[in-house]
Design a protein around this motif. Structure first.
Motif, short mmCIF file in Angstrom:
data_model
loop_
_atom_site.label_atom_id
_atom_site.label_comp_id
_atom_site.label_asym_id
_atom_site.label_seq_id
_atom_site.Cartn_x
_atom_site.Cartn_y
_atom_site.Cartn_z
N SER A 45 48.29 44.21 83.50
CA SER A 45 48.76 44.99 82.46
C SER A 45 48.70 46.31 82.77
N ILE A 46 49.74 47.38 82.73
CA ILE A 46 49.67 48.68 82.99
C ILE A 46 50.50 49.26 81.93
N HIS A 47 50.41 50.54 81.48
CA HIS A 47 51.47 51.36 80.60
C HIS A 47 52.34 52.25 81.84
N SER A 48 53.47 52.37 81.37
CA SER A 48 54.29 53.42 81.77
C SER A 48 55.11 54.02 80.86
N ASP A 49 55.82 55.00 81.15
CA ASP A 49 56.42 55.90 80.32
C ASP A 49 58.10 55.80 80.42
N LEU A 50 58.70 55.34 79.35
CA LEU A 50 60.28 55.21 79.33
C LEU A 50 60.60 56.75 78.99
N VAL A 51 61.57 57.40 79.99
CA VAL A 51 62.26 58.68 79.78
C VAL A 51 63.65 58.40 80.31
N SER A 52 64.66 58.60 79.46
CA SER A 52 66.15 58.49 79.74
C SER A 52 66.29 57.43 80.61
N ARG A 62 46.30 57.31 76.98
CA ARG A 62 45.06 57.54 77.08
C ARG A 62 44.69 59.04 77.27
N GLY A 63 43.96 59.70 76.50
CA GLY A 63 43.64 61.07 76.64
C GLY A 63 45.03 61.87 76.61
N ASN A 64 44.88 62.92 77.55
CA ASN A 64 46.37 63.48 77.71
C ASN A 64 47.13 62.97 78.90
N GLY A 65 46.77 61.83 79.24
CA GLY A 65 47.66 61.06 80.01
C GLY A 65 46.85 60.82 81.29
N ILE A 66 47.51 59.84 82.03
CA ILE A 66 47.46 59.36 83.53
C ILE A 66 48.54 59.47 84.23
N VAL A 67 48.72 60.10 85.26
CA VAL A 67 50.03 60.25 86.16
C VAL A 67 49.57 59.69 87.53
N THR A 68 50.41 58.89 88.24
CA THR A 68 50.35 58.53 89.41
C THR A 68 51.49 58.95 90.40
N ARG A 69 51.24 59.84 91.52
CA ARG A 69 52.27 60.61 92.09
C ARG A 69 52.23 59.93 93.73
N ASN A 70 53.36 60.38 94.53
CA ASN A 70 53.50 59.88 95.62
C ASN A 70 53.26 61.21 96.63
N GLU A 103 43.34 53.54 84.45
CA GLU A 103 43.23 53.01 83.16
C GLU A 103 41.87 52.32 82.71
N MET A 104 41.64 51.55 83.78
CA MET A 104 40.38 50.62 83.63
C MET A 104 39.03 51.59 83.58
N THR A 105 39.02 52.73 84.25
CA THR A 105 37.96 53.61 84.47
C THR A 105 38.09 54.36 83.05
N TYR A 106 39.28 54.99 82.57
CA TYR A 106 39.21 55.60 81.45
C TYR A 106 38.66 54.75 80.09
N ASP A 107 39.06 53.60 80.34
CA ASP A 107 38.52 52.43 79.19
C ASP A 107 37.21 52.29 79.16
N TYR A 108 36.55 52.27 80.71
CA TYR A 108 35.25 52.01 80.63
C TYR A 108 34.53 52.97 79.84
N ILE A 125 44.59 62.96 83.87
CA ILE A 125 43.98 62.26 85.09
C ILE A 125 45.27 62.01 86.01
N THR A 126 45.05 62.60 87.18
CA THR A 126 46.28 62.55 88.19
C THR A 126 45.78 62.15 89.61
N GLY A 127 46.52 61.35 90.06
CA GLY A 127 46.31 60.37 91.31
C GLY A 127 47.43 60.75 92.29
N TYR A 128 47.15 60.81 93.61
CA TYR A 128 47.98 60.92 94.64
C TYR A 128 47.96 59.85 95.53
N ALA A 129 49.01 59.01 95.69
CA ALA A 129 48.77 57.79 96.59
C ALA A 129 49.27 58.32 97.87
#
Length: 243
Positions: A45-52, A62-70, A103-108, A125-129
């Motif tokens: 289970s994960i959270h995402s953000d519906l925009v338009s 979670r906090g000021n957010g978690i964002v995952t980028r390419n 998300e799991m690290t934030y929750d921990y 928290i920003t991550g680049y894959a």
């Protein structure tokens, strides 16, 4: 107005004290709970953000957010999907392991220590894959996380204990701030190992393994038998390194 996390609001300030009395949001979004076909942790289970009408790999809960980028696309865009059910193919699938691990690290840290993100102040928290310049590695750069892929494959260096390990470098930065050299550097790495495994054991209680990065079947260090991976198990003992 801010881009990260995206927000536009009117803030009401007490003219005498400077205290924030409240705010009135001007942008509206919908948090969506869905599932992700992660590479190393199965369906989660994960959270995402519906925009338009588009689902973004952004968690606004979670906090000021978690964002995952390419990191392997021009402009490092945020990952998007047509539904909250994320079923991506590798290498984009690596982003789902990152997002879930974040998300799991934030929750921990929140559940166990009451800590709000890495800095205890809700740090975004920003991550680049799939960073094309990073092979067989992942790292915290002081403000964001970068993840590479394994040599000869498109599989990410994104096991949950590795993610917890790297984010803990951020916690260390904002807390004890151990210098990253010599013995303080070794302590810095050790703290990240310990907390990374702790995140794994809490998030995946059926996956109890003392080998670091066991999810990826790429073993880096052993907690139960450090010498088996050329690490010391006593201060100043075999495999002890100075300098």
């Amino acid at each position: 107005y801010t881009r990260e996390p995206v927000s536009k609001a009117y803030y009401f300030i007490d003219a005498k004290t400077g205290n924030v009395l409240g705010k009135k949001d001007q942008l509206f979004h919908t948090d969506a709970v869905g599932t992700a076909n992660t590479l190393y942790s199965g369906s989660q289970s994960i959270h995402s953000d519906l925009v338009s009408g588009v689902y973004n790999l952004r968690d606004v809960t979670r906090g000021n957010g978690i964002v995952t980028r390419n990191a392997n696309a021009s402009g490092t865009p945020i990952f998007t999907n047509s539904s909250p059910t994320w079923s991506l193919t590798t290498p984009n699938r690596n982003a789902l392991d990152i997002h879930y691990g974040f998300e799991m690290t934030y929750d921990y840290y929140k559940t166990k220590f009451g800590r709000n993100s890495l800095d205890n102040a809700g740090l975004l928290i920003t991550g680049y894959a799939n960073d094309p310049s990073t092979t067989d590695n992942a790292y915290w750069d002081g403000s964001a996380m970068w993840f590479g892929t394994r040599s000869g494959t498109n599989n990410g260096v994104t096991g949950i204990d590795v993610i917890g390990h790297e984010l803990t470098h951020g916690v260390t930065q904002y807390s004890c701030n151990l210098n990253y050299s010599n013995e303080p550097g070794a302590m810095n790495e050790s703290l990240s190992d310990i907390m990374g495994k702790s995140v794994q054991f809490v998030a995946k209680p059926t996956d109890i393994n003392w080998l670091l990065s066991n999810d990826m079947s790429w073993y880096i260090r052993s907690f139960s038998n450090p010498k088996s991976y050329s690490q010391p198990n006593t201060y100043g003992g075999t495999y002890w390194y100075t300098g």
